[in-house]
Design a protein around this motif. Structure first.
Motif, short mmCIF file in Angstrom:
data_model
loop_
_atom_site.label_atom_id
_atom_site.label_comp_id
_atom_site.label_asym_id
_atom_site.label_seq_id
_atom_site.Cartn_x
_atom_site.Cartn_y
_atom_site.Cartn_z
N ARG A 11 32.44 34.49 37.66
CA ARG A 11 33.52 35.48 37.61
C ARG A 11 34.75 34.91 38.29
O ARG A 11 34.63 34.15 39.25
N PRO A 12 35.93 35.24 37.78
CA PRO A 12 37.14 34.72 38.40
C PRO A 12 37.36 35.38 39.76
O PRO A 12 36.88 36.47 40.01
N GLY A 13 38.07 34.69 40.61
CA GLY A 13 38.41 35.29 41.90
C GLY A 13 37.31 35.10 42.90
O GLY A 13 36.58 34.13 42.89
N GLY A 14 37.18 36.06 43.80
CA GLY A 14 36.19 35.96 44.85
C GLY A 14 36.68 35.13 46.01
O GLY A 14 37.82 34.68 46.06
N ARG A 15 35.78 34.95 46.98
CA ARG A 15 36.14 34.25 48.20
C ARG A 15 36.56 32.81 47.94
O ARG A 15 37.50 32.31 48.56
N ARG A 20 40.77 28.79 48.22
CA ARG A 20 41.54 27.72 47.57
C ARG A 20 43.03 28.03 47.59
O ARG A 20 43.86 27.18 47.91
N THR A 21 43.38 29.28 47.27
CA THR A 21 44.78 29.69 47.29
C THR A 21 45.35 29.58 48.70
O THR A 21 46.46 29.06 48.90
N ALA A 22 44.61 30.04 49.70
CA ALA A 22 45.08 29.99 51.09
C ALA A 22 45.28 28.55 51.55
O ALA A 22 46.28 28.23 52.22
#
Length: 197
Positions: A11-15, A20-22
């Protein structure tokens, strides 16, 4: 990245995606402040993601920098495709020149260059493979744009290698050695690559 749920579906997203974005935001923020090279400790402190997680995911700070560079180029700087090849090349090279004039952009350029050079960097085999795959996709995408625009205009398209040699190389050399502004005479470089100058 995506995270698996209990059913084994990705699933997309999650921790994982949030981390990764942070981490990417932290690297870019540090580079924008002129902190080059960055350390995993600085990235961890800025992002709130543990050093262990960063090392587990990227292995080295060089591989992390490469991931940030490829992500930025892929997601934020696609090659223009308006059908006007001269305009598209000018827009693209203007963006490249503006990028390498900033501490962040220059550091990310160096990360990509080091990963693709046989002499550069402390990169894993996977990081080097990722960089090579990105460059192949990017050059294929650019050549397809060149071919479509030239076919519509009834002209012969330049090769990506010609554009890199006559347009991109001077921009990068100016940024590295400082003998001229990276964004000087861009229209002249583009016209030469298109065979008009």
């Amino acid at each position: 990245m995506a995270e698996s749920d209990r059913g084994g579906q990705v699933r997309p997203g999650g921790r994982t995606a949030r981390n990764r974005t942070a981490v990417h935001d932290a690297v870019r923020g540090l580079l924008a402040e002129g902190r080059d090279p960055v350390t995993v400790r600085e990235v961890s402190e800025r992002s709130g993601v543990s050093e262990v997680t960063i090392y587990r995911r990227w292995g080295t700070v060089e591989s992390l920098m490469l991931d940030v560079a490829i992500t930025q180029l892929t997601e934020e700087a696609p090659f223009p495709d308006t059908g006007d090849l001269r305009r598209d090349l000018l827009d693209w090279v203007s963006g490249v020149a503006a990028s390498v004039k900033s501490p962040e952009g220059f550091a990310l350029y160096r990360a990509l260059a080091a990963a693709t050079s046989p002499l550069g960097g402390n990169h894993s085999d996977q990081a080097r493979a990722d960089a090579a795959m990105y460059l192949r996709r990017r050059t294929d995408q650019m050549q397809a744009v060149f071919d479509r625009a030239a076919a519509a205009a009834g002209t012969t398209p330049p090769s990506v290698a010609r554009v890199f040699d006559l347009v991109l190389a001077p921009v990068y050399l100016r940024a590295i050695f400082g003998y001229d502004a990276p964004d000087a005479d861009l229209a002249e470089l583009v016209d030469r690559a298109l065979g008009d100058g």
